[in-house]
Design a protein around this motif. Structure first.
Motif, short mmCIF file in Angstrom:
data_model
loop_
_atom_site.label_atom_id
_atom_site.label_comp_id
_atom_site.label_asym_id
_atom_site.label_seq_id
_atom_site.Cartn_x
_atom_site.Cartn_y
_atom_site.Cartn_z
N UNK A 1 0.85 -1.13 0.00
CA UNK A 1 -0.13 -0.03 0.07
C UNK A 1 1.12 1.23 -0.06
N UNK A 2 0.68 2.25 -0.95
CA UNK A 2 1.26 3.50 -0.98
C UNK A 2 0.79 4.32 0.16
N UNK A 3 1.69 4.97 1.05
CA UNK A 3 1.27 5.93 2.08
C UNK A 3 1.03 7.03 1.81
N UNK A 4 0.68 7.78 2.69
CA UNK A 4 0.30 9.09 2.49
C UNK A 4 1.40 9.85 2.12
N UNK A 5 2.46 9.65 2.55
CA UNK A 5 4.05 10.46 2.15
C UNK A 5 3.99 10.32 0.80
N UNK A 6 3.95 8.89 0.26
CA UNK A 6 3.76 8.80 -1.19
C UNK A 6 2.99 9.88 -2.11
N UNK A 7 1.88 9.34 -1.69
CA UNK A 7 0.57 10.23 -2.39
C UNK A 7 0.72 11.37 -2.38
N UNK A 8 1.11 12.09 -1.17
CA UNK A 8 1.23 13.71 -0.99
C UNK A 8 2.52 14.30 -1.75
N UNK A 9 3.57 13.27 -1.90
CA UNK A 9 4.76 13.86 -2.40
C UNK A 9 4.11 14.17 -3.97
N UNK A 10 3.42 13.23 -4.74
CA UNK A 10 3.01 13.02 -6.02
C UNK A 10 1.93 14.39 -6.12
N UNK A 11 1.32 14.80 -5.23
CA UNK A 11 0.51 15.84 -5.16
C UNK A 11 1.16 17.04 -5.23
N UNK A 12 2.19 17.10 -4.60
CA UNK A 12 3.10 18.23 -4.27
C UNK A 12 3.61 18.70 -5.67
N UNK A 13 4.19 17.53 -6.28
CA UNK A 13 4.74 17.72 -7.64
C UNK A 13 4.07 18.28 -8.83
N UNK A 14 2.80 17.57 -8.77
CA UNK A 14 1.98 17.97 -9.51
C UNK A 14 1.44 19.54 -9.48
N UNK A 15 1.22 19.77 -8.15
CA UNK A 15 0.82 21.14 -7.82
C UNK A 15 2.09 22.37 -8.34
N UNK A 16 3.23 21.85 -8.11
CA UNK A 16 4.22 22.74 -8.26
C UNK A 16 4.39 22.89 -9.81
N UNK B 1 8.63 5.90 0.09
CA UNK B 1 8.18 4.66 0.82
C UNK B 1 9.46 3.82 1.30
N UNK B 2 9.19 3.30 2.38
CA UNK B 2 10.25 2.46 2.89
C UNK B 2 10.49 1.07 1.84
N UNK B 3 9.44 0.71 1.12
CA UNK B 3 9.70 -0.38 0.00
C UNK B 3 8.26 -0.38 -0.71
N UNK B 4 8.52 -0.70 -1.95
CA UNK B 4 7.32 -0.89 -2.83
C UNK B 4 7.25 -2.61 -3.14
N UNK B 5 8.20 -3.30 -2.43
CA UNK B 5 8.16 -4.74 -2.70
C UNK B 5 6.82 -5.25 -2.11
N UNK C 1 5.85 -6.19 -12.58
CA UNK C 1 4.79 -5.58 -13.01
C UNK C 1 4.46 -4.07 -12.41
N UNK C 2 4.44 -4.17 -10.97
CA UNK C 2 4.22 -2.72 -10.31
C UNK C 2 5.28 -1.82 -10.65
N UNK C 3 6.52 -2.15 -11.00
CA UNK C 3 7.66 -1.17 -10.98
C UNK C 3 7.59 -0.83 -12.50
#
Length: 142
Positions: free
Chosen positions: A1-16, A83-87, A117-119
């Protein structure tokens, strides 16, 4: 599961990518638009600066901006950083000790395949792709 840190990082980058222009954007502006705690965003942007994805300047006129063009910032790179890991299983995490059962593990090929597949899927997207896409356009069409 992708954490809020990962999701929010993407939101910040899109916003910028959508709002920076030639200027630095304050964390307060990003937090307001994204409805995310400014305090929480501080730790996220700190990691993105450290990774060379964002450039940050303190003081008057300071803030953050992308350090690279949006098409050169990969989603996989961002998530791997945040993320700590995507494995999907512990034995496939970076730096994991070799599992003594790996040679006889009937499920290992399944997990290795899922990991690929995920990577591969995430590697196919950049921040620029996230800007261009409509919210429901991630359907796979042949």
């Amino acid at each position: 599961m992708i954490s809020t840190r990962g999701r929010y990082a993407l939101r910040v980058l899109v916003d910028l990518a959508e709002n920076q222009g030639e200027r630095y954007v304050t964390l307060k502006e990003i937090a307001g638009r994204q409805e995310i705690s400014e305090k929480y965003l501080e730790s996220i942007v700190k990691q993105l600066v450290k990774a060379g994805i964002l450039d940050g300047v303190r003081g008057k006129g300071g803030g953050y901006r992308l350090d690279r063009a949006p098409e050169r910032i990969g989603v996989l790179e961002v998530l791997e950083r945040m993320e700590d890991s995507l494995a999907p299983v512990a034995c496939l995490e970076a730096g994991a000790k070799p599992c003594p059962r790996s040679s006889a593990c009937r499920t290992l090929p399944l997990w290795e395949g899922l990991n690929r597949v995920v990577s591969n899927y995430l590697a196919g997207f950049t921040v620029q792709d996230l800007i261009r896409r409509e919210p429901n356009s991630f359907d796979y069409i042949i």
